[in-house]
Design a protein around this motif. Structure first.
Motif, PDB file in Angstrom:
ATOM      1  N   ARG A 187       4.253  -9.663  -7.102  1.00 30.27           N
ATOM      2  CA  ARG A 187       3.974  -8.252  -6.920  1.00 30.27           C
ATOM      3  C   ARG A 187       5.213  -7.392  -7.195  1.00 30.27           C
ATOM      4  O   ARG A 187       5.126  -6.339  -7.833  1.00 30.27           O
ATOM      5  CB  ARG A 187       3.473  -7.997  -5.489  1.00 30.27           C
ATOM      6  N   SER A 204       5.827  -7.268 -10.921  1.00 31.12           N
ATOM      7  CA  SER A 204       4.864  -6.414 -11.633  1.00 31.12           C
ATOM      8  C   SER A 204       5.178  -4.935 -11.440  1.00 31.12           C
ATOM      9  O   SER A 204       4.858  -4.097 -12.286  1.00 31.12           O
ATOM     10  CB  SER A 204       3.452  -6.717 -11.147  1.00 31.12           C
ATOM     11  N   LYS A 205       5.841  -4.603 -10.311  1.00 31.21           N
ATOM     12  CA  LYS A 205       6.223  -3.221 -10.041  1.00 31.21           C
ATOM     13  C   LYS A 205       7.624  -2.886 -10.538  1.00 31.21           C
ATOM     14  O   LYS A 205       8.113  -1.773 -10.345  1.00 31.21           O
ATOM     15  CB  LYS A 205       6.150  -2.946  -8.546  1.00 31.21           C
ATOM     16  N   GLU A 212      10.347  -4.227  -9.377  1.00 28.37           N
ATOM     17  CA  GLU A 212      11.311  -4.254  -8.285  1.00 28.37           C
ATOM     18  C   GLU A 212      11.940  -5.642  -8.106  1.00 28.37           C
ATOM     19  O   GLU A 212      12.855  -5.815  -7.323  1.00 28.37           O
ATOM     20  CB  GLU A 212      10.629  -3.833  -6.986  1.00 28.37           C
TER      21      GLU A 212
END
Length: 445
Positions: A174, A177-178, A180
């Motif tokens: 996650r 994908s962002k 970060e």
């Protein structure tokens, strides 16, 4: 990144692991139940039991040579004789009967005396061996029982570590994908996950093997997770206050293996005495009662009754050197038994010292590991917070979680080591009994 969600996931996994490792059930197989089942089904213990039953008879067999022996005999026959006198032949047919009762009592018999003493010692020897095996079956049961629990702990911890890596993989995906996270974080976590998967498979195989070992001892199927787990509380029994010298003194006085070896020396000494009896005279008192009817051709239709009482003295003179050779052979066997006794004492003392050191060190280790587990949990929490602030990285959290799992595993092993060392000490002292197993079973709920 939703770290609160991650923490909730890890907390749920930790709770699940605790339920797996420490959660009992109504049908759980307790330590006392396992021990009682082993007493009924363990083949080694049953063999020792029947060996003791056979050994008890040696006392009676040895005593028999000192007691009187009574025997009776009866014979009857139909005889046909041809009597020739001065060329004349006369046939004679008659029934011959004879009965006899005789009594013999040893008055001086050094061989029988040595056999009696040897029989008493052999009965005590079989009892001592049985008591030793009774202790050994207790140690086998407890050893196999805690080994299964330890493998269950290892499996639960391996699964917990794997699940933590699975959750971490989702978080890394996650974050990446962002924009970060980094690909390095993803690769590091997946690499740890692969290793954790392999560790779970190995832990499952080890648990299956130890479960089969426990089944062989108790003689019944052991279902995964049905054993009563070890409690989290830890108390040091008062017996642990004894010093090493106290345990050593108890060993010399009560240890069944040492006692068996000492009895072996005494039995060998009586064998020496028995062989030396081959040079000694023997004196027996003899009494007999006999009755005959037509015993010979000269006593046809005559009956006779004879009563006698007296003694018989037997003095050995020479037997080709067999007695002297037997004595030398028995002396050599006695010296070997003495050497075996010293070897057993040295071995028992060495094992006692190891178990004592293991016991004392495990107490300190448990206390230290309890603190280490608490510190490890705080470290995991602090690392999570540091990652939020950008001070730590993903690898630091993985290392902290792995270190916590290893510390929890080491704590469980230290607890089991303490229990086994405590029981081994009592077995070495010759005082391990059912009450000790019952006392230790209080640690499993």
């Amino acid at each position: 990144m939703r770290f609160p969600r991650l923490k909730r996931g890890l907390l749920a996994q930790a709770i699940g692991m605790g339920l797996l490792v420490h959660g009992g059930s109504a049908s759980a197989l307790g330590l006392m139940q396992a021990y009682e089942a082993a007493l009924k089904n363990d083949s080694v213990y049953r063999a020792a039991f029947y060996t003791r039953e056979a050994g008890k008879e040696n006392r009676i067999l040895g005593r028999a040579g000192l007691l009187p022996s009574l025997s009776a005999s009866y014979s009857g026959s139909k005889a046909k004789s041809e009597i020739i006198t001065a060329g004349n032949q006369r046939d004679q047919e008659y029934i011959s009967r004879s009965s006899n009762v005789s009594l013999r009592q040893s008055l001086i018999n050094f061989d029988a005396l040595a056999r009696y003493k040897q029989g008493v010692l052999q009965s005590e020897y079989s009892e001592s061996v049985f008591l030793s095996e009774t202790q050994q079956v207790a140690l086998r049961v407890v050893g196999a029982y805690v080994e299964v629990l330890f493998k269950q702990d290892q499996l639960a911890l391996a699964k917990s570590e794997r699940d933590a890596y699975l959750e971490r993989v989702k978080v890394n995906d996650r974050m990446f994908s962002k924009g970060e996270g980094t690909r390095t974080d993803m690769l590091e976590t997946r690499a740890r996950l692969d290793v954790a998967e392999a560790a779970v498979l190995e832990a499952e195989d080890n648990l299956t093997a130890t479960r089969l070992s426990l089944q062989a001892v108790v003689g019944a199927d052991v279902v995964m997770g049905e054993l009563e787990p070890l409690t989290q509380t830890f108390q040091r029994p008062p017996e642990d206050a004894r010093t090493l010298k106290d345990w050593q003194r108890m060993l010399t006085e009560n240890n069944h293996e040492v006692r068996s070896r000492q009895l072996g020396v005494d039995i060998s000494q009586q064998e020496v005495n028995r062989q030396r009896a081959g040079h000694m005279p023997r004196l027996d008192a003899i009494a007999s009662y006999s009755k005959s009817d037509s015993d010979t051709i000269n006593t046809i239709n005559q009956s006779s009754t004879t009563r006698s009482i007296g003694f018989q003295l037997t003095v050995p003179l020479y037997s080709g050197g067999a007695v002297s050779a037997s004595v030398r052979q028995a002396v050599a066997s006695r010296e070997k038994a003495r050497a075996d006794l010293q070897t057993e004492i040295d071995k028992a003392m060495l094992e006692l010292s190891r178990d004592y050191e293991s016991l004392t060190s495990s107490v300190k280790k448990i206390e230290a590991l309890i603190k280490a587990v608490d510190s490890g949990k705080l470290l995991v929490q602090a690392t999570e917070q540091s990652i939020k602030g950008g001070v730590r990285i993903n690898l630091d959290l993985l290392d902290a979680q792995r270190q916590l799992s290893q510390t929890q595993r080491d704590l469980a092993q230290a607890r089991y080591t303490y229990i086994l060392s405590h029981l081994k000490l009592r077995a070495a002292a010759g005082t391990l009994s059912t009450s000790d197993i019952r006392e230790m079973s209080a640690y499993f709920r």
